[in-house]
Design a protein around this motif. Structure first.
Motif, PDB file in Angstrom:
ATOM      1  N   SER A  68      40.426  42.114  39.671  1.00  0.00           N
ATOM      2  CA  SER A  68      39.970  42.624  40.965  1.00  0.00           C
ATOM      3  C   SER A  68      38.837  43.626  40.784  1.00  0.00           C
ATOM      4  CB  SER A  68      41.133  43.266  41.731  1.00  0.00           C
ATOM      5  OG  SER A  68      41.700  44.330  40.995  1.00  0.00           O
ATOM      6  N   SER A  69      38.927  44.436  39.745  1.00  0.00           N
ATOM      7  CA  SER A  69      37.863  45.405  39.463  1.00  0.00           C
ATOM      8  C   SER A  69      36.559  44.693  39.126  1.00  0.00           C
ATOM      9  CB  SER A  69      38.279  46.315  38.304  1.00  0.00           C
ATOM     10  OG  SER A  69      37.245  47.223  37.976  1.00  0.00           O
ATOM     11  N   LEU A  70      36.647  43.656  38.314  1.00  0.00           N
ATOM     12  CA  LEU A  70      35.458  42.886  37.939  1.00  0.00           C
ATOM     13  C   LEU A  70      34.865  42.156  39.140  1.00  0.00           C
ATOM     14  CD1 LEU A  70      36.687  41.391  34.533  1.00  0.00           C
ATOM     15  CD2 LEU A  70      35.003  43.221  34.856  1.00  0.00           C
ATOM     16  N   LEU A  71      35.731  41.638  40.010  1.00  0.00           N
ATOM     17  CA  LEU A  71      35.265  40.944  41.212  1.00  0.00           C
ATOM     18  C   LEU A  71      34.584  41.910  42.178  1.00  0.00           C
ATOM     19  CD1 LEU A  71      38.369  38.650  41.790  1.00  0.00           C
ATOM     20  CD2 LEU A  71      36.037  37.816  41.458  1.00  0.00           C
ATOM     21  N   LEU A  72      35.164  43.076  42.338  1.00  0.00           N
ATOM     22  CA  LEU A  72      34.606  44.068  43.256  1.00  0.00           C
ATOM     23  C   LEU A  72      33.247  44.580  42.786  1.00  0.00           C
ATOM     24  CD1 LEU A  72      37.856  46.082  44.071  1.00  0.00           C
ATOM     25  CD2 LEU A  72      36.533  44.697  45.673  1.00  0.00           C
ATOM     26  N   GLN A  73      33.052  44.586  41.478  1.00  0.00           N
ATOM     27  CA  GLN A  73      31.785  45.065  40.922  1.00  0.00           C
ATOM     28  C   GLN A  73      30.801  43.933  40.637  1.00  0.00           C
ATOM     29  OE1 GLN A  73      32.297  48.435  37.954  1.00  0.00           O
ATOM     30  NE2 GLN A  73      34.442  47.761  38.070  1.00  0.00           N
ATOM     31  N   ASP A  74      31.176  42.727  41.060  1.00  0.00           N
ATOM     32  CA  ASP A  74      30.315  41.546  40.897  1.00  0.00           C
ATOM     33  C   ASP A  74      30.043  41.169  39.446  1.00  0.00           C
ATOM     34  OD1 ASP A  74      29.978  40.948  43.622  1.00  0.00           O
ATOM     35  OD2 ASP A  74      28.435  42.489  43.820  1.00  0.00           O
ATOM     36  N   TYR A  75      30.934  41.559  38.560  1.00  0.00           N
ATOM     37  CA  TYR A  75      30.782  41.144  37.170  1.00  0.00           C
ATOM     38  C   TYR A  75      31.236  39.690  36.992  1.00  0.00           C
ATOM     39  CZ  TYR A  75      29.690  45.878  35.633  1.00  0.00           C
ATOM     40  OH  TYR A  75      29.081  47.097  35.445  1.00  0.00           O
ATOM     41  N   ILE A  76      32.166  39.267  37.838  1.00  0.00           N
ATOM     42  CA  ILE A  76      32.597  37.870  37.842  1.00  0.00           C
ATOM     43  C   ILE A  76      32.636  37.384  39.289  1.00  0.00           C
ATOM     44  CG2 ILE A  76      33.965  38.064  35.734  1.00  0.00           C
ATOM     45  CD1 ILE A  76      36.481  38.159  37.476  1.00  0.00           C
ATOM     46  N   LYS A  77      32.643  36.066  39.458  1.00  0.00           N
ATOM     47  CA  LYS A  77      32.673  35.459  40.787  1.00  0.00           C
ATOM     48  C   LYS A  77      33.949  34.637  40.950  1.00  0.00           C
ATOM     49  CE  LYS A  77      28.472  36.918  41.704  1.00  0.00           C
ATOM     50  NZ  LYS A  77      28.216  37.958  42.742  1.00  0.00           N
ATOM     51  N   TRP A  78      34.182  34.220  42.191  1.00  0.00           N
ATOM     52  CA  TRP A  78      35.338  33.368  42.468  1.00  0.00           C
ATOM     53  C   TRP A  78      35.017  31.941  42.032  1.00  0.00           C
ATOM     54  CZ3 TRP A  78      39.785  35.558  43.479  1.00  0.00           C
ATOM     55  CH2 TRP A  78      39.847  36.764  44.173  1.00  0.00           C
ATOM     56  N   ARG A  79      34.982  31.695  40.743  1.00  0.00           N
ATOM     57  CA  ARG A  79      34.658  30.370  40.233  1.00  0.00           C
ATOM     58  C   ARG A  79      35.920  29.521  40.059  1.00  0.00           C
ATOM     59  NH1 ARG A  79      29.381  30.388  38.728  1.00  0.00           N
ATOM     60  NH2 ARG A  79      28.430  32.383  38.136  1.00  0.00           N
ATOM     61  N   GLY A  80      35.743  28.215  40.289  1.00  0.00           N
ATOM     62  CA  GLY A  80      36.867  27.304  40.094  1.00  0.00           C
ATOM     63  C   GLY A  80      38.041  27.654  40.989  1.00  0.00           C
ATOM     64  N   LEU A  81      39.232  27.652  40.416  1.00  0.00           N
ATOM     65  CA  LEU A  81      40.451  27.894  41.188  1.00  0.00           C
ATOM     66  C   LEU A  81      40.985  29.311  40.996  1.00  0.00           C
ATOM     67  CD1 LEU A  81      42.235  24.468  40.545  1.00  0.00           C
ATOM     68  CD2 LEU A  81      40.775  25.132  42.463  1.00  0.00           C
ATOM     69  N   LEU A  82      40.097  30.244  40.656  1.00  0.00           N
ATOM     70  CA  LEU A  82      40.517  31.628  40.439  1.00  0.00           C
ATOM     71  C   LEU A  82      41.165  32.217  41.686  1.00  0.00           C
ATOM     72  CD1 LEU A  82      40.671  34.194  38.753  1.00  0.00           C
ATOM     73  CD2 LEU A  82      38.309  34.725  39.445  1.00  0.00           C
ATOM     74  N   PHE A  83      40.594  31.949  42.853  1.00  0.00           N
ATOM     75  CA  PHE A  83      41.172  32.486  44.089  1.00  0.00           C
ATOM     76  C   PHE A  83      42.621  32.038  44.264  1.00  0.00           C
ATOM     77  CE2 PHE A  83      42.431  31.673  48.474  1.00  0.00           C
ATOM     78  CZ  PHE A  83      42.344  32.943  49.012  1.00  0.00           C
ATOM     79  N   TYR A  84      42.888  30.776  43.956  1.00  0.00           N
ATOM     80  CA  TYR A  84      44.221  30.215  44.184  1.00  0.00           C
ATOM     81  C   TYR A  84      45.225  30.717  43.145  1.00  0.00           C
ATOM     82  CZ  TYR A  84      40.995  27.514  46.900  1.00  0.00           C
ATOM     83  OH  TYR A  84      39.983  27.179  47.764  1.00  0.00           O
ATOM     84  N   ARG A  85      44.743  31.055  41.974  1.00  0.00           N
ATOM     85  CA  ARG A  85      45.617  31.704  40.989  1.00  0.00           C
ATOM     86  C   ARG A  85      45.992  33.099  41.494  1.00  0.00           C
ATOM     87  NH1 ARG A  85      45.831  28.852  36.121  1.00  0.00           N
ATOM     88  NH2 ARG A  85      47.074  30.560  35.286  1.00  0.00           N
ATOM     89  N   PHE A  86      45.015  33.766  42.102  1.00  0.00           N
ATOM     90  CA  PHE A  86      45.272  35.087  42.680  1.00  0.00           C
ATOM     91  C   PHE A  86      46.264  34.953  43.835  1.00  0.00           C
ATOM     92  CE2 PHE A  86      44.441  39.442  43.285  1.00  0.00           C
ATOM     93  CZ  PHE A  86      43.530  39.876  42.326  1.00  0.00           C
ATOM     94  N   LEU A  87      46.066  33.921  44.658  1.00  0.00           N
ATOM     95  CA  LEU A  87      46.965  33.684  45.789  1.00  0.00           C
ATOM     96  C   LEU A  87      48.378  33.391  45.302  1.00  0.00           C
ATOM     97  CD1 LEU A  87      47.307  33.257  48.868  1.00  0.00           C
ATOM     98  CD2 LEU A  87      46.700  30.854  48.496  1.00  0.00           C
ATOM     99  N   ALA A  88      48.492  32.616  44.240  1.00  0.00           N
ATOM    100  CA  ALA A  88      49.806  32.292  43.679  1.00  0.00           C
ATOM    101  C   ALA A  88      50.530  33.553  43.215  1.00  0.00           C
ATOM    102  CB  ALA A  88      49.656  31.311  42.520  1.00  0.00           C
ATOM    103  N   ALA A  89      49.761  34.534  42.769  1.00  0.00           N
ATOM    104  CA  ALA A  89      50.370  35.790  42.315  1.00  0.00           C
ATOM    105  C   ALA A  89      51.011  36.555  43.468  1.00  0.00           C
ATOM    106  CB  ALA A  89      49.317  36.661  41.631  1.00  0.00           C
TER     107      ALA A  89
END
Length: 322
Positions: free
Chosen positions: A18-39
């Motif tokens: 979440s820290s990396l996403l908020l700072q734009d170091y990484i993007k929501w690539r592939g199924l990352l969002f859904y892994r986060f949702l599963a959590a």
């Protein structure tokens, strides 16, 4: 605390990502969002709460359409309906050369065992959406899921056929059984979401409807009035789409499911009965030109409700915590 504990590792991963996403170091690539949702539906409550608070807090604030733009895709991904174009498009999000994108390996939310968690995940998303986003979600579900199921060439159309049908048996033998089941669960989940009160315009995060006074208490008089007018307009748009677009799709789909003795007919009837109960006058007006269909529909719904009353203890599935 043991840092090798799975829950501890998961929480550290959530915080770091979440820290990396908020700072734009990484993007929501592939199924990352859904892994986060599963959590957000993890068995460990501390993990699920952290994931939900992060996803629906700072990450949603950074990208306001994060939940609404991924909702329909979530139904396909959580059900592992990997052969469908919607799943493939979601998996290819942000895809480019020499960059690995997140997959969904190791997460098992599909099938009957994962249904409760899937419904909880849908609730998490819907309860954090605005009314205009819900209108868009319902429109997409009607067109891209229910409407798609009526197309013979669609992978979802096979799910409308019963395994007891000879033709269906031949079709099912020619494909992976898991693909058939995932398509069936996509449609079943869609009906559960559409039937759920959390998908309705005007439903607040606390579960109450028509709470305009409470919702706009802290706003100026003009702003509050505009918000009320907007809410009423969205309600009219939602109702118009429901009656003019969704009901005809449901009537056609009902015919297909009946002819194939599909188990999905029960899910469809639960939704149709709910629509008829809330908008009986509008539905009758829509079907006035086809009185035989209206009479058949009314009879079928009376029979369905009678059967439901005769089998107590079986509650309708809802897309909210159970």
């Amino acid at each position: 605390k043991d840092i090798t504990c799975p829950a501890t590792i998961q929480k550290h991963a959530i915080i770091m990502l979440s820290s990396l996403l908020l700072q734009d170091y990484i993007k929501w690539r592939g199924l990352l969002f859904y892994r986060f949702l599963a959590a957000t539906v993890d068995e460990d409550e501390t993990v699920s709460q952290l994931a939900e608070n992060t996803l629906c807090g700072p990450l949603l604030s950074k990208q306001p359409d994060l939940l609404s733009s991924n909702f329909v895709e979530a139904i396909f991904v959580l059900n592992s309906c990997s052969v469908h174009p919607i799943y493939r498009a979601a998996a290819a999000t942000g895809e480019c050369d020499n960059i690995d994108i997140a997959g969904f390996d190791g997460i098992h939310l599909f099938g009957t065992k994962g249904r409760k968690k899937r419904l909880r995940a849908y609730y998490v998303m819907l309860s954090n959406m605005k009314d205009e986003e819900k209108v868009g979600i319902v429109a997409r579900l009607a067109k891209e899921v229910l409407g798609s199921a009526l197309e013979v060439t669609s992978g979802l159309s096979l799910a409308c056929r019963s395994a007891v049908s000879t033709n269906a048996q031949k079709d099912i033998r020619s494909i992976n059984v898991q693909k058939y089941e995932s398509a069936t669960n996509v449609l079943s989940d869609t009906f559960a979401v559409l039937t759920s009160p959390w998908c309705r315009v005007g439903r607040t995060s606390t579960g109450d409807e028509n709470q305009d006074d409470n919702d706009h208490a802290g706003l100026s008089a003009t702003t509050a009035q505009l918000a009320v007018v907007k809410g009423r307009l969205l309600s009219k748009i939602s109702r118009k789409h429901l009656i003019e677009t969704i009901v005809p799709i449901l009537c056609n789909l009902k015919t297909v499911l009946e002819s194939n003795r599909s188990a999905l007919l029960k899910d469809l009837m639960i939704y149709l009965v709910e629509i008829f109960r809330r908008y009986k006058g509008e539905v009758k007006e829509l079907l006035a030109t086809d009185p035989s269909l209206l009479s058949e529909l009314e009879f079928d719904m009376r029979q369905f409700e009678k059967k439901q009353k005769e089998t107590p203890g079986k509650k309708n599935p809802k897309a909210h915590p159970v």
